[in-house]
Design a protein around this motif. Sequence first.
Motif, PDB file in Angstrom:
ATOM      1  N   TYR A 133      23.467  28.174  41.552  1.00  0.00           N
ATOM      2  CA  TYR A 133      23.994  29.374  42.185  1.00  0.00           C
ATOM      3  C   TYR A 133      24.406  30.359  41.095  1.00  0.00           C
ATOM      4  N   LEU A 134      24.329  31.607  41.445  1.00  0.00           N
ATOM      5  CA  LEU A 134      24.788  32.672  40.562  1.00  0.00           C
ATOM      6  C   LEU A 134      25.761  33.562  41.314  1.00  0.00           C
ATOM      7  N   PHE A 135      26.758  34.058  40.602  1.00  0.00           N
ATOM      8  CA  PHE A 135      27.793  34.871  41.227  1.00  0.00           C
ATOM      9  C   PHE A 135      28.118  36.077  40.347  1.00  0.00           C
ATOM     10  N   TRP A 136      28.599  37.110  40.991  1.00  0.00           N
ATOM     11  CA  TRP A 136      29.277  38.209  40.311  1.00  0.00           C
ATOM     12  C   TRP A 136      30.703  38.276  40.865  1.00  0.00           C
ATOM     13  N   VAL A 182      32.147  39.164  44.456  1.00  0.00           N
ATOM     14  CA  VAL A 182      31.373  40.331  44.879  1.00  0.00           C
ATOM     15  C   VAL A 182      30.110  39.901  45.619  1.00  0.00           C
ATOM     16  N   ILE A 183      29.373  38.962  45.024  1.00  0.00           N
ATOM     17  CA  ILE A 183      28.082  38.612  45.596  1.00  0.00           C
ATOM     18  C   ILE A 183      27.652  37.244  45.074  1.00  0.00           C
ATOM     19  N   ARG A 184      26.837  36.553  45.857  1.00  0.00           N
ATOM     20  CA  ARG A 184      26.386  35.211  45.529  1.00  0.00           C
ATOM     21  C   ARG A 184      24.882  35.123  45.783  1.00  0.00           C
ATOM     22  N   GLN A 185      24.196  34.372  44.898  1.00  0.00           N
ATOM     23  CA  GLN A 185      22.745  34.176  45.027  1.00  0.00           C
ATOM     24  C   GLN A 185      22.421  32.699  44.845  1.00  0.00           C
ATOM     25  N   GLU A 186      21.669  32.137  45.794  1.00  0.00           N
ATOM     26  CA  GLU A 186      21.162  30.780  45.614  1.00  0.00           C
ATOM     27  C   GLU A 186      19.813  30.864  44.914  1.00  0.00           C
ATOM     28  N   ALA A 187      19.593  30.024  43.935  1.00  0.00           N
ATOM     29  CA  ALA A 187      18.372  30.113  43.129  1.00  0.00           C
ATOM     30  C   ALA A 187      17.114  29.825  43.928  1.00  0.00           C
TER      31      ALA A 187
END
Lengths: 115, 112
Positions: free
Chosen positions: A33-36, A48-53
């Motif tokens: 996972y990636l986050f800001w 702020v926002i989350r992305q699953e790879a």
Amino acid sequence: AQTVTQSQPEMSVQEAETVTLSCTYDTSESNYYLFWYKQPPSRQMILVIRQEAYKQQNATENRFSVNFQKAAKSFSLKISDSQLGDTAMYFCAFMSRNNNNDMRFGAGTRLTVKP
Amino acid sequence: DAGITQSPRHKVTETGTPVTLRCHQTENHRYMYWYRQDPGHGLRLIHYSYGVKDTDKGEVSDGYSVSRSKTEDFLLTLESATSSQTSVYFCAISGWGDQPQHFGDGTRLSIL
């Protein structure tokens, strides 16, 4: 160990303009996972926002969107229609699905929105 | 906002003294974390807990210990504080390990 790099220590943007913050990361894993996170002068850490790879579609949250390039290991944050309240430190973070208690943060980018 | 309270918010102490920071949550979340924030390093994980009495080390655990005797409380202890431990300390919680972490407001600790 995974590392997260934010190459822009400071940035500024005029109110109502668009700005993009850069983030790259290093990992050998495929599921993560990636986050800001945003940290205004109040010191709070705000997601702020989350992305699953595994998702190809880029995440969006109102004026905030990401450009996730998995092959390039890049995860940039775009802020549209910048507002004075967007002035803050922004941190990019990586979390492995295999070890989801080890979240790694970049050093941060200080964003100033100018009137 | 996630119900996370850190205490104290600010503390100044002397080298060699013991220091305990408290994190209290009202969300009944399983996972709790302690981070330190230093210029140029972002946030770095010190220790985390995945249940009552279940804890493990993070990236920068030397000089720190933790305890979790209740779901809602996670304590961070500096047994003998050193000037290198001057930092801002954040507590975070999450319901499951792969859920986003939500942070408390931080404790600014100065060791003279």
